[in-house]
Design a protein around this motif. Structure first.
Motif, PDB file in Angstrom:
ATOM      1  N   VAL A   1      41.997  31.707  51.645  1.00  0.00           N
ATOM      2  CA  VAL A   1      40.761  32.001  50.926  1.00  0.00           C
ATOM      3  C   VAL A   1      41.081  32.164  49.447  1.00  0.00           C
ATOM      4  O   VAL A   1      42.239  32.369  49.066  1.00  0.00           O
ATOM      5  CB  VAL A   1      40.083  33.291  51.455  1.00  0.00           C
ATOM      6  N   LYS A   2      40.078  32.063  48.640  1.00  0.00           N
ATOM      7  CA  LYS A   2      40.268  32.276  47.209  1.00  0.00           C
ATOM      8  C   LYS A   2      39.371  33.410  46.742  1.00  0.00           C
ATOM      9  O   LYS A   2      38.251  33.580  47.236  1.00  0.00           O
ATOM     10  CB  LYS A   2      39.971  30.999  46.416  1.00  0.00           C
ATOM     11  N   ILE A   3      39.891  34.188  45.827  1.00  0.00           N
ATOM     12  CA  ILE A   3      39.125  35.282  45.241  1.00  0.00           C
ATOM     13  C   ILE A   3      38.530  34.784  43.931  1.00  0.00           C
ATOM     14  O   ILE A   3      39.266  34.293  43.068  1.00  0.00           O
ATOM     15  CB  ILE A   3      40.021  36.507  44.987  1.00  0.00           C
ATOM     16  N   PRO A   4      37.233  34.865  43.779  1.00  0.00           N
ATOM     17  CA  PRO A   4      36.626  34.339  42.550  1.00  0.00           C
ATOM     18  C   PRO A   4      37.111  35.092  41.317  1.00  0.00           C
ATOM     19  O   PRO A   4      37.127  36.324  41.296  1.00  0.00           O
ATOM     20  CB  PRO A   4      35.124  34.540  42.781  1.00  0.00           C
ATOM     21  N   MET A   5      37.524  34.332  40.305  1.00  0.00           N
ATOM     22  CA  MET A   5      37.974  34.920  39.042  1.00  0.00           C
ATOM     23  C   MET A   5      37.376  34.104  37.900  1.00  0.00           C
ATOM     24  O   MET A   5      38.032  33.209  37.343  1.00  0.00           O
ATOM     25  CB  MET A   5      39.507  34.935  38.977  1.00  0.00           C
ATOM     26  N   PRO A   6      36.132  34.383  37.543  1.00  0.00           N
ATOM     27  CA  PRO A   6      35.461  33.604  36.499  1.00  0.00           C
ATOM     28  C   PRO A   6      36.020  33.861  35.094  1.00  0.00           C
ATOM     29  O   PRO A   6      35.704  33.117  34.159  1.00  0.00           O
ATOM     30  CB  PRO A   6      33.998  34.047  36.602  1.00  0.00           C
ATOM     31  N   GLY A   7      36.823  34.891  34.960  1.00  0.00           N
ATOM     32  CA  GLY A   7      37.417  35.180  33.657  1.00  0.00           C
ATOM     33  C   GLY A   7      38.658  34.346  33.401  1.00  0.00           C
ATOM     34  O   GLY A   7      38.906  33.329  34.054  1.00  0.00           O
ATOM     35  N   LYS A   8      39.484  34.773  32.449  1.00  0.00           N
ATOM     36  CA  LYS A   8      40.651  33.989  32.042  1.00  0.00           C
ATOM     37  C   LYS A   8      41.952  34.412  32.715  1.00  0.00           C
ATOM     38  O   LYS A   8      42.970  33.741  32.563  1.00  0.00           O
ATOM     39  CB  LYS A   8      40.808  34.068  30.521  1.00  0.00           C
ATOM     40  N   ALA A   9      41.940  35.521  33.444  1.00  0.00           N
ATOM     41  CA  ALA A   9      43.157  35.960  34.125  1.00  0.00           C
ATOM     42  C   ALA A   9      43.535  34.956  35.203  1.00  0.00           C
ATOM     43  O   ALA A   9      42.677  34.418  35.905  1.00  0.00           O
ATOM     44  CB  ALA A   9      42.958  37.339  34.740  1.00  0.00           C
ATOM     45  N   GLU A  10      44.822  34.707  35.342  1.00  0.00           N
ATOM     46  CA  GLU A  10      45.299  33.735  36.322  1.00  0.00           C
ATOM     47  C   GLU A  10      45.477  34.343  37.717  1.00  0.00           C
ATOM     48  O   GLU A  10      45.449  33.625  38.715  1.00  0.00           O
ATOM     49  CB  GLU A  10      46.635  33.136  35.871  1.00  0.00           C
TER      50      GLU A  10
END
Length: 263
Positions: free
Chosen positions: A231-240
């Motif tokens: 699964v992927k955790i949504p990260m709409p910001g710039k953190a990798e």
């Protein structure tokens, strides 16, 4: 009545200093809980070998309840600082026996909720994960070989007493543990760069397990191969990436969200 110790050469004092090392804790099957709040979290059915309090603590608090439960020793404030792992010790510690858990009994829960961790190296992260898992009512945690000691003082402090509430299995084979869970129809999920779905699309009302990777390297290829789905955790910001304990919290609380909402 508390027994008095004034010499640093006393056998108990030397032994307690030795318990700061993992090999000695493992050899004796005990660990040290330090601090009033931590000591007060110890369940009534947990086996305690003894308490040690400083003069200042004994003069400030009523220690009769401790004396009734286990052997209690009073030491000088100076001696207590030799035993303590904190810079400003509160003046009380307990020597606790490690607890063993029956895995088969735990796995009988039809809606079991489990967490696996691969080579979790940071004691603070591990303690935070255990505390979060406790809050989320996780049934058990499995730590792979190469993980930091559960009874490291920094790990214990970070659990804030949750180490007493949730079964934690150390030095496990992830391959064997995964096979054990999957044989019971319990899928294993992991946050992974190859994930194509969010955890929100999973059915987490049924039995499930999450696998968390090492803080620096993430999941090894061998560990990732054990999972049923990524699964992927949504990260709409710039953190990798996210801190391991934060990633675990996101996944665990999605399970809580699904289980507390009406179907």
């Amino acid at each position: 009545m508390a027994k008095r110790i004034e010499s640093s050469k006393n056998h108990l004092i030397k032994r307690l200093q030795g318990l700061k090392q993992r090999k000695n804790r493992e050899k004796e099957g005990v660990f040290i809980a330090e601090g009033l709040r931590f000591v007060e979290e110890i369940p009534k059915d947990w086996e305690i070998e003894c308490y040690v309090v400083s003069d200042h603590f004994a003069q400030t608090y009523d220690i009769s309840a401790f004396e009734k439960r286990a052997d209690t020793y009073c030491v000088t404030d100076k001696l207590f600082t030799l035993l303590a792992d904190t810079e400003n010790p509160q003046g009380i510690l307990a020597v606790c026996h490690k607890k063993t858990y029956d895995l088969e009994t735990i796995l009988q829960n039809k809606n079991g909720f489990f967490l696996l961790a691969e080579e979790m190296n940071d004691p603070g992260n591990l303690g935070t994960i255990i505390r979060t898992a406790d809050a989320c009512n996780v049934d058990a945690i499995f730590l792979s070989k190469g993980s930091v000691d559960l009874y490291h003082t920094k790990t214990l402090r970070a659990t804030m007493g949750s180490v007493f509430h949730i079964p934690v299995f150390q030095n496990v084979s992830l391959e064997e543990t995964a096979a054990c869970l999957q044989a019971r129809g319990i899928p294993i999920y992991a946050a992974h760069l190859k994930g194509r779905q969010y955890p929100y699309s999973l059915n987490l009302r049924r039995a499930c397990a999450f696998l968390i990777g090492n803080e620096a390297r993430g999941l090894s290829d061998d560990a990732a191969a054990l999972c049923d789905s990524y699964v992927k955790i949504p990260m709409p910001g710039k953190a990798e990436s996210l801190n391991a304990s934060i990633a675990a919290a996101v996944l665990l609380y999605e399970t809580v969200r699904q289980r507390i909402l009406p179907k």
